[in-house]
Design a protein around this motif. Structure first.
Motif, PDB file in Angstrom:
ATOM      1  N   VAL A 117       2.246 -48.846 -64.816  1.00 23.76           N
ATOM      2  CA  VAL A 117       2.706 -47.994 -63.647  1.00 23.76           C
ATOM      3  C   VAL A 117       1.270 -48.321 -62.529  1.00 23.76           C
ATOM      4  O   VAL A 117       0.953 -49.180 -63.234  1.00 23.76           O
ATOM      5  CB  VAL A 117       2.593 -46.751 -64.075  1.00 23.76           C
ATOM      6  N   VAL A 118       1.351 -47.742 -61.406  1.00 23.57           N
ATOM      7  CA  VAL A 118       0.513 -47.645 -60.666  1.00 23.57           C
ATOM      8  C   VAL A 118       0.055 -46.946 -59.901  1.00 23.57           C
ATOM      9  O   VAL A 118       1.650 -45.688 -59.510  1.00 23.57           O
ATOM     10  CB  VAL A 118       0.846 -48.982 -59.190  1.00 23.57           C
ATOM     11  N   TYR A 119      -0.988 -46.196 -59.408  1.00 19.34           N
ATOM     12  CA  TYR A 119      -1.283 -45.222 -58.972  1.00 19.34           C
ATOM     13  C   TYR A 119      -2.582 -44.911 -57.195  1.00 19.34           C
ATOM     14  O   TYR A 119      -3.086 -45.980 -57.992  1.00 19.34           O
ATOM     15  CB  TYR A 119      -1.458 -43.982 -59.941  1.00 19.34           C
ATOM     16  N   HIS A 120      -2.264 -44.439 -56.684  1.00 20.12           N
ATOM     17  CA  HIS A 120      -2.744 -44.641 -56.148  1.00 20.12           C
ATOM     18  C   HIS A 120      -3.153 -43.532 -55.333  1.00 20.12           C
ATOM     19  O   HIS A 120      -2.268 -42.628 -54.662  1.00 20.12           O
ATOM     20  CB  HIS A 120      -2.952 -45.404 -54.383  1.00 20.12           C
ATOM     21  N   GLY A 121      -4.459 -42.860 -55.554  1.00 17.38           N
ATOM     22  CA  GLY A 121      -4.843 -41.046 -54.783  1.00 17.38           C
ATOM     23  C   GLY A 121      -5.803 -41.546 -53.843  1.00 17.38           C
ATOM     24  O   GLY A 121      -6.320 -42.569 -53.600  1.00 17.38           O
ATOM     25  N   GLU A 122      -6.043 -40.381 -53.316  1.00 23.36           N
ATOM     26  CA  GLU A 122      -7.156 -40.752 -52.541  1.00 23.36           C
ATOM     27  C   GLU A 122      -8.722 -41.145 -53.456  1.00 23.36           C
ATOM     28  O   GLU A 122      -9.236 -42.036 -52.710  1.00 23.36           O
ATOM     29  CB  GLU A 122      -7.437 -39.459 -51.815  1.00 23.36           C
ATOM     30  N   ARG A 123      -9.235 -40.806 -53.686  1.00 26.77           N
ATOM     31  CA  ARG A 123     -10.140 -40.911 -54.828  1.00 26.77           C
ATOM     32  C   ARG A 123      -9.870 -41.991 -56.429  1.00 26.77           C
ATOM     33  O   ARG A 123     -11.159 -42.185 -56.499  1.00 26.77           O
ATOM     34  CB  ARG A 123     -11.004 -39.669 -55.680  1.00 26.77           C
ATOM     35  N   LEU A 124      -9.000 -41.821 -56.479  1.00 28.53           N
ATOM     36  CA  LEU A 124      -8.548 -42.503 -57.957  1.00 28.53           C
ATOM     37  C   LEU A 124      -7.458 -43.387 -57.885  1.00 28.53           C
ATOM     38  O   LEU A 124      -6.072 -43.280 -56.948  1.00 28.53           O
ATOM     39  CB  LEU A 124      -8.705 -41.513 -59.348  1.00 28.53           C
ATOM     40  N   SER A 125      -8.038 -44.232 -58.431  1.00 31.33           N
ATOM     41  CA  SER A 125      -5.825 -45.562 -58.423  1.00 31.33           C
ATOM     42  C   SER A 125      -6.664 -46.230 -59.754  1.00 31.33           C
ATOM     43  O   SER A 125      -7.538 -46.472 -60.203  1.00 31.33           O
ATOM     44  CB  SER A 125      -6.058 -46.318 -57.142  1.00 31.33           C
ATOM     45  N   PHE A 126      -5.262 -46.590 -60.331  1.00 26.32           N
ATOM     46  CA  PHE A 126      -5.308 -47.161 -60.773  1.00 26.32           C
ATOM     47  C   PHE A 126      -3.684 -48.486 -61.576  1.00 26.32           C
ATOM     48  O   PHE A 126      -2.918 -47.737 -61.204  1.00 26.32           O
ATOM     49  CB  PHE A 126      -5.526 -46.369 -62.882  1.00 26.32           C
ATOM     50  N   ASP A 127      -4.285 -48.983 -62.400  1.00 26.57           N
ATOM     51  CA  ASP A 127      -2.459 -49.540 -63.046  1.00 26.57           C
ATOM     52  C   ASP A 127      -3.328 -49.998 -64.857  1.00 26.57           C
ATOM     53  O   ASP A 127      -3.583 -50.414 -64.527  1.00 26.57           O
ATOM     54  CB  ASP A 127      -2.413 -50.288 -62.094  1.00 26.57           C
ATOM     55  N   MET A 131       2.784 -41.532 -54.768  1.00 28.31           N
ATOM     56  CA  MET A 131       1.079 -41.848 -54.937  1.00 28.31           C
ATOM     57  C   MET A 131       1.603 -42.849 -56.636  1.00 28.31           C
ATOM     58  O   MET A 131       0.671 -43.067 -56.712  1.00 28.31           O
ATOM     59  CB  MET A 131       0.576 -40.845 -55.453  1.00 28.31           C
ATOM     60  N   LEU A 132       2.560 -43.009 -57.207  1.00 30.13           N
ATOM     61  CA  LEU A 132       2.889 -43.455 -58.169  1.00 30.13           C
ATOM     62  C   LEU A 132       4.683 -44.336 -58.816  1.00 30.13           C
ATOM     63  O   LEU A 132       5.081 -43.019 -58.368  1.00 30.13           O
ATOM     64  CB  LEU A 132       2.428 -42.010 -59.341  1.00 30.13           C
ATOM     65  N   SER A 133       4.245 -44.794 -59.416  1.00 34.83           N
ATOM     66  CA  SER A 133       5.668 -45.975 -59.433  1.00 34.83           C
ATOM     67  C   SER A 133       5.232 -46.657 -61.149  1.00 34.83           C
ATOM     68  O   SER A 133       4.018 -46.511 -60.623  1.00 34.83           O
ATOM     69  CB  SER A 133       5.396 -47.226 -58.830  1.00 34.83           C
ATOM     70  N   ALA A 134       6.004 -47.024 -61.466  1.00 31.26           N
ATOM     71  CA  ALA A 134       6.888 -48.125 -62.411  1.00 31.26           C
ATOM     72  C   ALA A 134       7.296 -49.081 -61.850  1.00 31.26           C
ATOM     73  O   ALA A 134       7.871 -48.762 -60.817  1.00 31.26           O
ATOM     74  CB  ALA A 134       7.463 -46.451 -63.427  1.00 31.26           C
ATOM     75  N   TYR A 135       7.070 -50.133 -62.368  1.00 28.14           N
ATOM     76  CA  TYR A 135       7.381 -50.921 -62.999  1.00 28.14           C
ATOM     77  C   TYR A 135       8.065 -52.217 -64.341  1.00 28.14           C
ATOM     78  O   TYR A 135       6.831 -51.734 -65.253  1.00 28.14           O
ATOM     79  CB  TYR A 135       6.884 -51.945 -62.325  1.00 28.14           C
ATOM     80  N   ALA A 136       9.284 -52.521 -64.163  1.00 31.41           N
ATOM     81  CA  ALA A 136       9.520 -53.351 -65.197  1.00 31.41           C
ATOM     82  C   ALA A 136      10.052 -54.462 -64.552  1.00 31.41           C
ATOM     83  O   ALA A 136      10.313 -54.729 -63.448  1.00 31.41           O
ATOM     84  CB  ALA A 136      10.394 -52.494 -66.199  1.00 31.41           C
ATOM     85  N   GLU A 137       9.664 -55.680 -65.844  1.00 31.34           N
ATOM     86  CA  GLU A 137      10.060 -56.825 -65.319  1.00 31.34           C
ATOM     87  C   GLU A 137      10.577 -57.756 -66.583  1.00 31.34           C
ATOM     88  O   GLU A 137      10.161 -57.856 -67.761  1.00 31.34           O
ATOM     89  CB  GLU A 137       9.052 -57.775 -64.933  1.00 31.34           C
ATOM     90  N   TYR A 138      12.058 -58.031 -66.264  1.00 30.55           N
ATOM     91  CA  TYR A 138      12.166 -59.640 -67.171  1.00 30.55           C
ATOM     92  C   TYR A 138      12.739 -60.926 -66.506  1.00 30.55           C
ATOM     93  O   TYR A 138      12.873 -61.030 -65.384  1.00 30.55           O
ATOM     94  CB  TYR A 138      13.539 -59.687 -68.104  1.00 30.55           C
ATOM     95  N   ALA A 139      11.888 -61.649 -67.060  1.00 27.20           N
ATOM     96  CA  ALA A 139      11.995 -62.760 -66.717  1.00 27.20           C
ATOM     97  C   ALA A 139      11.802 -64.139 -67.095  1.00 27.20           C
ATOM     98  O   ALA A 139      11.490 -64.647 -68.382  1.00 27.20           O
ATOM     99  CB  ALA A 139      11.361 -63.366 -65.208  1.00 27.20           C
ATOM    100  N   ARG A 140      12.882 -65.257 -67.184  1.00 26.68           N
ATOM    101  CA  ARG A 140      12.612 -66.581 -67.345  1.00 26.68           C
ATOM    102  C   ARG A 140      11.435 -67.635 -66.918  1.00 26.68           C
ATOM    103  O   ARG A 140      11.501 -67.981 -66.229  1.00 26.68           O
ATOM    104  CB  ARG A 140      13.720 -67.420 -68.103  1.00 26.68           C
ATOM    105  N   GLY A 141      10.564 -68.496 -67.648  1.00 29.20           N
ATOM    106  CA  GLY A 141      10.397 -69.471 -67.135  1.00 29.20           C
ATOM    107  C   GLY A 141       9.423 -70.929 -67.754  1.00 29.20           C
ATOM    108  O   GLY A 141      10.351 -71.300 -69.062  1.00 29.20           O
TER     109      GLY A 141
END
Length: 748
Positions: free
Chosen positions: A553-563, A512-522
């Motif tokens: 971070v991203v969280y998906h629960g049954e009644r709660l979601s957030f990022d 239900m919970l993940s974390a992410y990171a990014e480095y990028a050139r534009g």
């Protein structure tokens, strides 16, 4: 019984549609059908849907496999909470860090411009089914021109440059990704009629053929007609749109999709619209045009006709387990034909000039005709290969070329003849004189290629690391009978290159919970305007660059979601021009300075009951110029949104309020051009009875009329700025005010 925490994976091209279905309880079962293969690599990433009630009802969410900050807006929000006239900027507005201005003739009834984190339109990409599009002089967009809301199934705002396979000319500011209406397996459709404020009415139809003959062939067709008198005086607007898509399976592992849309807009509006404080003191904030042919504000002197089409043919082939080849061939066309008064602010006298260049005709209104038409052709090929159970490579290329014609001709709006007001110019090579009524008349070409590769590594099941690399070649060529600014015949070229590394990571901490990171050139290629110079060989422009760091971070629960996320972006190589002190050189373009963008963002939704949810999102955004330390122009310092969504059987209700924080119209610290914060609330309710649905939407529910944009005028006397005086020619734009729309929909 369904496991509420089951994760379903869908390729982005199909997964977006799945989220759109998932947001509607009636389709929740279909939406959670397991997908055994990752498909649709057009955007190089996947959407992960958790089968929870909060994801079914929330207006926006994010993917558990996101590798950069993201907001996914479902079709149910478009259907249930916005008026049918809403454009894609209005749809995106609900998400964190997105703001917009213009659109002051009513929601979707005049062109608006979006910003992401303070990046302006033209500094981020907009795509349709993975195909980037935009004007050919710079990658700006027209919110009412190509894709009205009846053509959009889902919208995704990626607040970052994406990975190597995210394509476009303006990657550093982010991406607004639009996805076309889904062709469904079941026959059905709807007819909608709406009427509301400003004498606005809309007729819309949609038909899904369902599975034709049991062969898997299916199609969707939709069209609409919109007419309005507009919130502003004499700014009538009308729109026609037709859209169709057909999906043809070529066996069990290959399918071909054809898509096409045609759009035509005609409206009354000065080319440089907005009214002055002096005009508003006389006629009110809704003043724009009038019925007096003796004035430049006469509606008959200010009108535009825009015609566009957009076609995509997509081949998708599953060539092996976990491996997919897609190829998209596309073309699109834009034709803007405008007649406009030269100046509606009062700064220019009603005087034209005869052919001798000297004799004045006092009382005649000066104006101009303008044409901007282009045809773009392109092809995008992407190959995703599963190398091992822990490694997948995606590689491909984008080729695009365009042909453009642009002109502007000075005219006498009273007589319809030429207005000979331009300065005398002689071609330095041939000695030919340029006609005194020609502003410019030019053809141009664009050639753009991008090659990319990215490697998705899964060293452990819960961790994905994706390094990537993209090379960009971008070329422009002007073949002008009379080039813009110089006003004589020129053939000018500009070629630009960029090498862009990327690395992204996503860690599934729990299901239900993940974390992410990014480095990028534009990067952002220089505009066509950089070639409007007498001696382009003295310019030394490079593409604008950005270095992006962000994590969340991203969280998906049954009644709660957030990022939640934080970002830091350093932007360099700002385009600037100056007049060279060396005799004979003229204007020179170069790079200098930049800006630093940083901030925090988040969105949260909570299901109070299975049928009622509350949500909120917000951002704190710093976008400061490197040389002055001031917040850049038209970059709000914060945004926020919140509301409640109710879906109780046949009854649907929502209240959504969007807050846009303070900003500066000029970015130079002058308090006269500070724009205060403002908010826009939308209330929507509907009730279904049998095949019918009756609805009502109230936009700008609190009737706010605050300033959203100020366009300074160089002729304004400094002491008069900000005051309702005759010598203040700055143009002001406001929220359009409260509007009420009622609609009836018949579903079959």
């Amino acid at each position: 019984m369904r496991n509420p925490f089951t994760v379903r994976r869908f390729g982005l091209m199909t997964g977006i549609s799945a989220i759109a279905l998932l947001a509607s309880p009636a389709h929740a079962e279909d939406a959670t059908t397991p997908s055994t293969t990752k498909t649709g690599i057009a955007e190089g990433s996947d959407i992960v849907v958790t089968a929870t009630r909060i994801n079914e009802i929330a207006p926006t969410t994010a993917s558990l496999e996101a590798k950069q900050p993201q907001s996914i807006v479902s079709r149910s929000l478009i259907e249930d909470s916005l008026p049918a006239t809403a454009d894609f900027d209005q749809i995106a507005l609900i998400t964190p860090s997105v703001s917009n201005f213009n659109g002051n003739n009513g929601v979707g009834l005049s062109e608006s411009k979006a910003q992401i984190r303070g990046f302006q339109d033209g500094e981020f990409n907009i795509t349709y089914d993975g195909v980037p599009f935009g004007d050919t002089n710079d990658p700006t967009h027209h919110s009412t021109t190509f894709f009205p809301s009846n053509t959009i199934e889902t919208l995704v705002v990626d607040r970052g440059p994406g990975n190597a396979s995210q394509l476009g000319q303006a990657t550093f500011g982010g991406n607004i990704n639009l996805f076309s209406r889904a062709a469904r397996d079941e026959f059905g459709g709807q007819v909608k009629a709406s009427y509301g404020s400003f004498n606005t009415y809309l007729l819309r139809g949609l038909l899904n053929t369902g599975n034709l003959g049991g062969d898997g062939i299916k199609a969707v067709v939709t069209g609409q007609y919109v007419h309005t008198d507009g919130a502003l005086s004499y700014e009538k607007y009308r729109n026609y749109n037709l859209f169709g898509k057909i999906v043809v399976p070529l066996g069990t592992d290959v399918k071909l999709t054809f898509l096409g849309t045609y759009n035509n807009n005609r409206f009354n509006q000065p080319d440089k619209d907005g009214s002055t404080l002096f005009q508003q003191a006389q006629f009110g904030k809704d003043f724009s045009l009038n019925a007096d042919p003796k004035t430049p504000q006469y509606f008959g002197y200010n009108h535009t006709d825009k015609t566009t089409d957009f076609e995509i043919a997509t081949l998708e082939a599953h060539i092996a387990p976990g491996s997919v080849l897609t190829n998209q061939a596309y073309t699109y066309y834009y034709d803007n034909e405008t007649l406009s008064a030269l100046d509606v602010t009062g700064a220019t006298a009603n005087t034209t000039t005869l052919a001798d260049g000297k004799t004045k005709v006092v009382g005649d209104v000066p104006g101009y005709t303008k044409t901007n038409k282009y045809r773009v052709y392109g092809d995008i090929m992407k190959l995703r290969l599963k190398l091992t159970d822990f490694a997948t490579v995606t590689t491909g290329a984008w080729l695009e070329w365009s042909r453009t014609y642009r002109q502007q001709t000075d005219v006498d709006l009273n007589t319809g003849g030429f207005n000979y007001i331009e300065k005398k110019v002689t071609n330095p090579v041939t000695g030919a004189l340029t006609p005194l009524y020609v502003k410019f008349d030019q053809n141009s070409q664009g050639n753009h290629t991008e090659e990319f590769v990215e490697l998705e590594l899964r060293p452990v099941p819960a961790l994905t690391i994706t390094p990537g690399f993209k090379h960009v070649d971008f070329g422009r060529k002007i073949i002008a009978a009379y080039n813009q600014t110089t006003r004589y015949a020129q053939t000018v070229t500009g070629d630009y290159k960029a090498n862009l590394p990327f690395v992204q990571a996503n860690w599934a901490i729990t299901p239900m919970l993940s974390a992410y990171a990014e480095y990028a050139r534009g990067f952002l290629a220089p505009p066509l305007g950089a070639l409007y110079v007498a001696n382009p060989q003295f310019s030394n422009l490079e593409p604008e660059r950005s270095t992006n760091y962000q994590a969340g971070v991203v969280y998906h629960g049954e009644r709660l979601s957030f990022d939640f996320d934080a970002y830091h972006i350093k932007f360099t190589n700002k385009f600037v021009s100056f007049s060279s002190p060396v005799a004979g050189v003229g204007t020179v373009f170069t790079n200098i300075g930049g800006a630093v963008y940083k901030g925090v963002e988040g969105q949260v939704a909570f299901a109070l009951t299975p049928n009622i949810a509350v949500f909120a999102n917000g951002s704190i955004n710093s976008a400061k110029a490197s040389d002055t330390g001031l917040q850049i122009a038209q970059a709000p310092k914060s945004t926020a949104a919140g509301g409640v969504i109710v879906k109780q059987g046949p009854f649907k209700f929502s209240v959504i309020d969007k807050f846009t924080g303070p900003q500066s119209a000029t970015g130079d610290g002058n308090p006269v051009y500070d724009i205060k914060s403002y908010n826009t609330a939308i209330i929507a309710a509907s009730y279904e009875f049998g095949p019918f649905r009756a609805g009502i939407e109230v936009t700008d529910a609190f009737g706010s009329r605050r300033v959203t944009q100020i366009a300074p005028n160089s002729k304004t006397v400094a002491a008069s700025a900000g005051l309702p005086l005759a010598n203040n020619f700055d143009q002001y734009y406001y929220q359009p005010g409260r509007a009420v729309t009622g609609d009836i929909t018949v579903v079959f």
